[in-house]
Design a protein around this motif. Structure first.
Motif, PDB file in Angstrom:
ATOM      1  N   SER A 165       0.854  -1.180   0.000  1.00 57.33           N
ATOM      2  CA  SER A 165       0.000   0.000   0.000  1.00 57.33           C
ATOM      3  C   SER A 165       0.891   1.232   0.000  1.00 57.33           C
ATOM      4  O   SER A 165       1.709   1.417   0.899  1.00 57.33           O
ATOM      5  CB  SER A 165      -0.913   0.010   1.229  1.00 57.33           C
ATOM      6  OG  SER A 165      -1.799   1.104   1.188  1.00 57.33           O
TER       7      SER A 165
ATOM      8  N   LEU B 159       0.953   5.015   0.368  1.00 54.10           N
ATOM      9  CA  LEU B 159       0.097   6.056   0.934  1.00 54.10           C
ATOM     10  C   LEU B 159       0.091   7.371   0.157  1.00 54.10           C
ATOM     11  O   LEU B 159      -0.962   8.025   0.071  1.00 54.10           O
ATOM     12  CB  LEU B 159       0.492   6.314   2.390  1.00 54.10           C
ATOM     13  CG  LEU B 159       0.369   5.121   3.346  1.00 54.10           C
ATOM     14  CD1 LEU B 159       0.718   5.552   4.765  1.00 54.10           C
ATOM     15  CD2 LEU B 159      -1.020   4.513   3.291  1.00 54.10           C
TER      16      LEU B 159
ATOM     17  N   SER C 147      -6.321   0.529   9.127  1.00 54.29           N
ATOM     18  CA  SER C 147      -6.033   1.716   9.931  1.00 54.29           C
ATOM     19  C   SER C 147      -5.134   2.691   9.197  1.00 54.29           C
ATOM     20  O   SER C 147      -5.344   3.916   9.253  1.00 54.29           O
ATOM     21  CB  SER C 147      -5.390   1.309  11.267  1.00 54.29           C
ATOM     22  OG  SER C 147      -4.188   0.575  11.041  1.00 54.29           O
ATOM     23  N   PHE C 148      -4.124   2.180   8.475  1.00 52.74           N
ATOM     24  CA  PHE C 148      -3.207   3.098   7.799  1.00 52.74           C
ATOM     25  C   PHE C 148      -3.905   3.858   6.671  1.00 52.74           C
ATOM     26  O   PHE C 148      -3.540   4.987   6.371  1.00 52.74           O
ATOM     27  CB  PHE C 148      -1.960   2.360   7.277  1.00 52.74           C
ATOM     28  CG  PHE C 148      -2.245   1.164   6.396  1.00 52.74           C
ATOM     29  CD1 PHE C 148      -2.526   1.312   5.051  1.00 52.74           C
ATOM     30  CD2 PHE C 148      -2.199  -0.118   6.927  1.00 52.74           C
ATOM     31  CE1 PHE C 148      -2.769   0.224   4.244  1.00 52.74           C
ATOM     32  CE2 PHE C 148      -2.447  -1.229   6.126  1.00 52.74           C
ATOM     33  CZ  PHE C 148      -2.735  -1.053   4.785  1.00 52.74           C
TER      34      PHE C 148
ATOM     35  N   GLU D 194      -6.259   6.503   8.540  1.00 54.61           N
ATOM     36  CA  GLU D 194      -5.442   7.580   9.120  1.00 54.61           C
ATOM     37  C   GLU D 194      -4.937   8.529   8.027  1.00 54.61           C
ATOM     38  O   GLU D 194      -4.923   9.748   8.211  1.00 54.61           O
ATOM     39  CB  GLU D 194      -4.279   6.975   9.902  1.00 54.61           C
ATOM     40  CG  GLU D 194      -4.726   6.289  11.195  1.00 54.61           C
ATOM     41  CD  GLU D 194      -3.679   5.362  11.787  1.00 54.61           C
ATOM     42  OE1 GLU D 194      -2.556   5.314  11.226  1.00 54.61           O
ATOM     43  OE2 GLU D 194      -3.970   4.677  12.783  1.00 54.61           O
ATOM     44  N   GLU D 195      -4.529   7.975   6.891  1.00 56.12           N
ATOM     45  CA  GLU D 195      -4.063   8.813   5.785  1.00 56.12           C
ATOM     46  C   GLU D 195      -5.204   9.659   5.230  1.00 56.12           C
ATOM     47  O   GLU D 195      -5.028  10.847   4.929  1.00 56.12           O
ATOM     48  CB  GLU D 195      -3.461   7.942   4.681  1.00 56.12           C
ATOM     49  CG  GLU D 195      -2.898   8.714   3.505  1.00 56.12           C
ATOM     50  CD  GLU D 195      -1.739   9.624   3.898  1.00 56.12           C
ATOM     51  OE1 GLU D 195      -1.627  10.717   3.306  1.00 56.12           O
ATOM     52  OE2 GLU D 195      -0.967   9.245   4.799  1.00 56.12           O
TER      53      GLU D 195
ATOM     54  N   VAL E 297       3.453  -1.336   4.049  1.00 56.96           N
ATOM     55  CA  VAL E 297       2.956   0.024   3.838  1.00 56.96           C
ATOM     56  C   VAL E 297       4.142   0.923   3.522  1.00 56.96           C
ATOM     57  O   VAL E 297       5.164   0.893   4.220  1.00 56.96           O
ATOM     58  CB  VAL E 297       2.211   0.547   5.080  1.00 56.96           C
ATOM     59  CG1 VAL E 297       1.713   1.969   4.857  1.00 56.96           C
ATOM     60  CG2 VAL E 297       1.048  -0.380   5.425  1.00 56.96           C
TER      61      VAL E 297
ATOM     62  N   ASP F  21       5.503   4.909   2.623  1.00 59.78           N
ATOM     63  CA  ASP F  21       5.229   6.340   2.667  1.00 59.78           C
ATOM     64  C   ASP F  21       6.476   7.082   2.200  1.00 59.78           C
ATOM     65  O   ASP F  21       7.560   6.494   2.087  1.00 59.78           O
ATOM     66  CB  ASP F  21       4.838   6.776   4.072  1.00 59.78           C
ATOM     67  CG  ASP F  21       3.982   8.040   4.079  1.00 59.78           C
ATOM     68  OD1 ASP F  21       3.866   8.681   3.016  1.00 59.78           O
ATOM     69  OD2 ASP F  21       3.450   8.372   5.149  1.00 59.78           O
TER      70      ASP F  21
ATOM     71  N   LYS G 112       7.149  -0.249   5.986  1.00 63.23           N
ATOM     72  CA  LYS G 112       6.791  -0.821   7.279  1.00 63.23           C
ATOM     73  C   LYS G 112       6.021  -2.116   7.041  1.00 63.23           C
ATOM     74  O   LYS G 112       5.050  -2.145   6.273  1.00 63.23           O
ATOM     75  CB  LYS G 112       5.930   0.162   8.080  1.00 63.23           C
ATOM     76  CG  LYS G 112       5.465  -0.383   9.428  1.00 63.23           C
ATOM     77  CD  LYS G 112       4.570   0.618  10.144  1.00 63.23           C
ATOM     78  CE  LYS G 112       4.072   0.050  11.470  1.00 63.23           C
ATOM     79  NZ  LYS G 112       3.163   1.006  12.174  1.00 63.23           N
TER      80      LYS G 112
ATOM     81  N   PHE H 248       3.338  -4.324   7.817  1.00 67.30           N
ATOM     82  CA  PHE H 248       2.083  -4.226   8.546  1.00 67.30           C
ATOM     83  C   PHE H 248       1.620  -5.592   9.036  1.00 67.30           C
ATOM     84  O   PHE H 248       1.077  -5.711  10.124  1.00 67.30           O
ATOM     85  CB  PHE H 248       1.012  -3.611   7.646  1.00 67.30           C
ATOM     86  CG  PHE H 248      -0.337  -3.482   8.298  1.00 67.30           C
ATOM     87  CD1 PHE H 248      -0.604  -2.438   9.166  1.00 67.30           C
ATOM     88  CD2 PHE H 248      -1.342  -4.414   8.035  1.00 67.30           C
ATOM     89  CE1 PHE H 248      -1.853  -2.318   9.767  1.00 67.30           C
ATOM     90  CE2 PHE H 248      -2.585  -4.311   8.640  1.00 67.30           C
ATOM     91  CZ  PHE H 248      -2.837  -3.254   9.508  1.00 67.30           C
TER      92      PHE H 248
END
Length: 462
Positions: free
Chosen positions: A48, A50, A89-90, A93-94, A432, A434, A444, A446
């Protein structure tokens, strides 16, 4: 004669965007060397990215605001994210970092929002549009959110009986969903969702107009085939706006039109869609119809789910073997399953952007891609080409990796991520990614690849 994989792709498609590039025969995605990720995490690997989420949010917001400025539109644009596209959640949150409103579909969505509120990420001024058929727990959770002090919770009534489920003394704003007519090619004529056009004004007069606790703030309509430049779409939009104008004359509190989602995402490399034109035409037609009816134009809400998160996802596999089943068919077998990791390819024949990750400087060949399950439908065999895909030729001691891109919406939810999947094929690792202000990316882990112990626990063996 040009017969390398890189020649095939460059002749057929334009890779000049900032998304895909090739260096030393290997694919980069948004400047990230995918082979480096594979060396670090292995395959199968779900990614993913972001920054693509915030890029698409900002792009749509800019397009609609520019469109409104061009015609001197006298109301606001509100961007909503459909949580059902991805609940992780990620992602949430984004999305909330970009000051986005939320659309929900069921009771547990509200529990997620409560957790985000507790952590300080979700403010009480955020619009929470509650769509879907309302079962008792969903109704109770919506009411709890209102009692928590959320000022802009708007249950969208899906039928004429839902309002009766709510506490009669609870003051709230509501919307009504219009049961849109479907395209002629559909097996049915009218959407199962919403209230019929002809029933909406009588229903308002009987149940809402004189109710001191309920205010009608929004009309909602959604076209199943998405926002497309077709006579069918413009006709349905025009009908919805005319209904808004008619209802507004007897309902002064009504001030918003929700046109739903439907902005498409790139599903193949030669994809073309004029987003700016569509945003401008939508805004222009709404304003024109309102002017013709001497009605103030409404606030425009959109509910973009796939558009928000779809292009942020990628799925990487390795080719574990090649089988020649007859004189014509070569099968490249991936180290996972399409049914369990990309269920839309199996369920609705959805296509995604498919590219080799490495060996772009090798010759290509025509192949079919097969998954590991025993299901005969576990395959992928067409992208922009017919009946097959083209991949670099396999060579001994030279691993081949492939990537599916723009699969960030719905796939995890439809496949039952982390649950029991066909042939007990484990859910893959999830990473994830970014980027910081300097353009440096961070990764990261996840979730690890699903273990046999977690499956056995679900099945009742522990």
């Amino acid at each position: 004669m040009k017969n390398k994989y890189v020649d095939l792709i460059e002749q057929a498609f334009d890779l000049s965007s900032d998304e895909f590039s090739v260096e030393d025969g290997e694919l980069n995605w948004f400047g990230i060397p995918l082979m480096d990720l594979i060396k670090q995490y292995g395959t199968p690997l779900r990614i993913s990215y972001l920054p693509k989420i915030r890029q698409n949010i900002q792009r749509a917001r800019r397009m609609f605001n520019v469109a409104m400025a061009k015609v001197d539109y006298a109301a606001d644009y509100q961007y909503c994210y459909c949580t059902k596209s991805s609940h992780f959640s990620f992602v949430m949150e984004e999305v909330l970092k970009n000051k986005v409103n939320i659309e929900t579909s069921s009771a547990f969505d509200i529990n997620i929002l409560e957790e985000l509120h507790k952590s300080g990420q979700l403010g009480t001024d955020t619009f929470i549009l509650c769509n879907g058929f309302k079962r008792p727990q969903y109704v109770e959770n919506i009411q709890n959110l209102i009692r928590l002090g959320f000022k802009n919770v708007v249950p969208i009534l899906d039928n004429k009986f839902e309002l009766d489920l709510f506490d009669k003394d609870l003051k709230m704003k509501v919307g009504i969903r219009i049961a849109a007519e479907e395209e002629p090619k559909f097996d049915f004529y009218t959407s199962r969702l919403g209230i019929r056009y002809n029933d909406i004004i009588p229903y308002y007069k009987k149940n809402i107009q004189h109710n001191p606790h309920v205010k009608l703030k929004m009309l909602h309509f959604f076209i199943n085939t998405g926002i497309r430049d077709t006579a069918y779409y413009w006709n349905e939009l025009n009908k919805a706006v005319n209904l808004y104008c008619e209802l507004k004359k007897i309902c002064p509190e009504l001030d918003s039109l929700n046109i739903g989602g439907g902005f498409p995402i790139q599903a193949h490399l030669d994809f073309e869609y004029d987003y700016e034109y569509m945003a401008e035409e939508i805004v222009s037609q709404i304003k024109k119809t309102c002017n013709n009816n001497n009605t103030p134009e409404p606030n425009i809400f959109t509910e973009f789910g796939s558009y928000t998160v779809g292009e942020s996802g990628a799925m990487l596999y390795s080719i574990v073997n090649q089988k020649q089943q007859n004189d014509r068919e070569l099968w490249n077998m991936i180290d996972s399953s399409f049914i369990t990791t990309l269920p839309d390819t199996w369920a609705i024949n959805q296509r995604f952007v498919l590219l080799a990750v490495n060996n772009w400087d090798k010759e290509y060949e025509r192949v079919h891609l097969g998954g590991l399950t025993c299901d005969s439908e576990d395959y992928y065999n067409a992208e922009a080409h017919s009946n097959a895909v083209f991949m670099p030729k396999l060579e001994p001691d030279n691993e081949q990796f492939v990537g599916f891109f723009h699969m960030g919406a719905y796939q995890e939810a439809l496949s039952g991520y982390g649950g029991i999947q066909h042939c007990l094929i484990p859910a893959p690792k999830m990473v994830v990614i970014d980027k910081d202000d300097d353009g440096e990316y961070t990764t990261k882990l996840f979730a690890k690849e699903q273990s046999y112990k977690s499956m056995l626990k679900i099945l009742g063996y522990y």
